[in-house]
Design an enzyme around this catalytic site. Sequence first.
Site, PDB file in Angstrom:
ATOM      1  CD  GLU A  46      -3.009  -1.140   2.206  1.00 36.13           C
ATOM      2  OE1 GLU A  46      -2.800  -0.511   3.256  1.00 36.13           O
ATOM      3  OE2 GLU A  46      -4.076  -1.740   2.001  1.00 36.13           O
ATOM      4  CD  GLU A  63      -3.830  -6.216   2.535  1.00 41.46           C
ATOM      5  OE1 GLU A  63      -4.671  -5.591   3.222  1.00 41.46           O
ATOM      6  OE2 GLU A  63      -2.608  -5.985   2.580  1.00 41.46           O
TER       7      GLU A  63
END
Length: 480
Positions: A177, A378
């Site tokens: 991320e 995810e």
Amino acid sequence: MNSTFRPDFLWGGATAANQFEGAWNEDGKGAAVPDLCTNGSLKNPKRITREIEPGVLYPSHEAAGFYHHYKEDIALLAEMGFKVFRLSIAWTRIFPTGMEETPNEAGLAFYDSVFDECRKYGIEPLVTISHYEMPYALVEQCNGWAGRECIGYFLRYCETVFERYQNKVKYWLTFNEINAGTMAMGNVISLGTVKGYTGRILDFPDDEQVRYQALHHQLVAGAKAVKLAHEKYPEFQMGNMICYLSKYPLTPNPDDMLQCQKEMQMTNWFCSDVQVRGKYPYYADRYFDEHGIRIQMEDGDKEALKDGCVDFYTFSYYMSTCVSVTQNAQIQGGNLTGGLKNPYLEESDWGWQIDPKGLRYTLNEIYARYQIPLMVVENGLGAYDKIEEDGTIKDTYRIDYLRGHIEQMREAVKDGVDLIGYTPWGCIDLVSASTGEMAKRYGLVFVDKYDDGTGTLERKRKASFYWYKKVIASNGGELL
Ligand code: BG6
């Protein structure tokens, strides 16, 4: 027309060292930022401290105990039929302060054993090189990624793990991320630009100039790692990883549309435009000008970004929010940052809006832009689980969530999106990144560990375990 998941579709699950392994200071491991983060909750946000405070619970220290349970855990993943297991290497197991000249052999040996165990069952490791775990010594030394020297330290770490695991790992992701660095929360969890700070992570005084300069260093470091891999290990597949926060305009008011577009650009697209296209995007200049940000680029940085484009794009997807210029819409919580409430969506116990169709929309948006293979690395529902009297865990809410998202992935594949894999988050329960809780569980496997730090670490299969096993066996055909 593509009508279903490809035969070699990578079904699996995802974890991260700092939230899963525990053993925070065993076998030579150094402290990383999360090791200095206390537990917390939505109402009582976690804190970062400069020293370990006596009597305070630091959930990463034991976490879910993967360090000592990896054989049992990987056997459970194999039982579900996993094709891929996303995990991260803890930088501080390999280089305890981030700055050593030579790596810590015990740390390297641990991941040898983990990857061998995966291979034993035919599970492909998907390795995140850095998942929210900056060596804390680098925070003290150079204010984390604000210090340009981190590029060199990171590359030494990459060279070490590439060389060591070249025959065991093919799929790599540079930074988890990375776009966390476009948000204030990124200071603590991703960039480590918190030198000298003790306090609630939400109260950290954000400085956009420092943050975007630190993010620039990460982008350059990631690109150099990709280039190194491409040159020396041509069989490697190098990916990026974006926290994709889908946003819709709350109304058709053109001002809402424009605001939404702007937020999408800097939050979701900025980093991947650099990582996939190899240069800063056109819209960044105006943002930087209006926010008084000046990125200091050194000679060779532009070339480094150009030469280090990724092979595939990966992202996390949990939720969506709305955007509006009017201030009277209800605020909604979320992953890294929230947004406005969407009246058409329900939300999780932590206020994250559940939006499976948003995943199909998102997959199409990303694929239209980049046209390279995509992986959802995810996704999942953080929820309270209850053990029934008969010892079972009936997490039907989690099955519903995952089913809804897999159905929409299937639609996206039918739309023509090249989707190569799916690794739902926290496949075995682990510590929450945002709150530090254990109670916010994502797993298909329950871990006997609680918010007060107690628990035997015993593993138990949830109802979702048996369901996901069928999903994998049928290559996503059997979702009921
Ligand atoms: C992602 C992170 O943002 O979301 C994970 O990559 C994190 O590390 C996951 O755990 C879920 O968020 P949370 O806060 O519920 O743990």
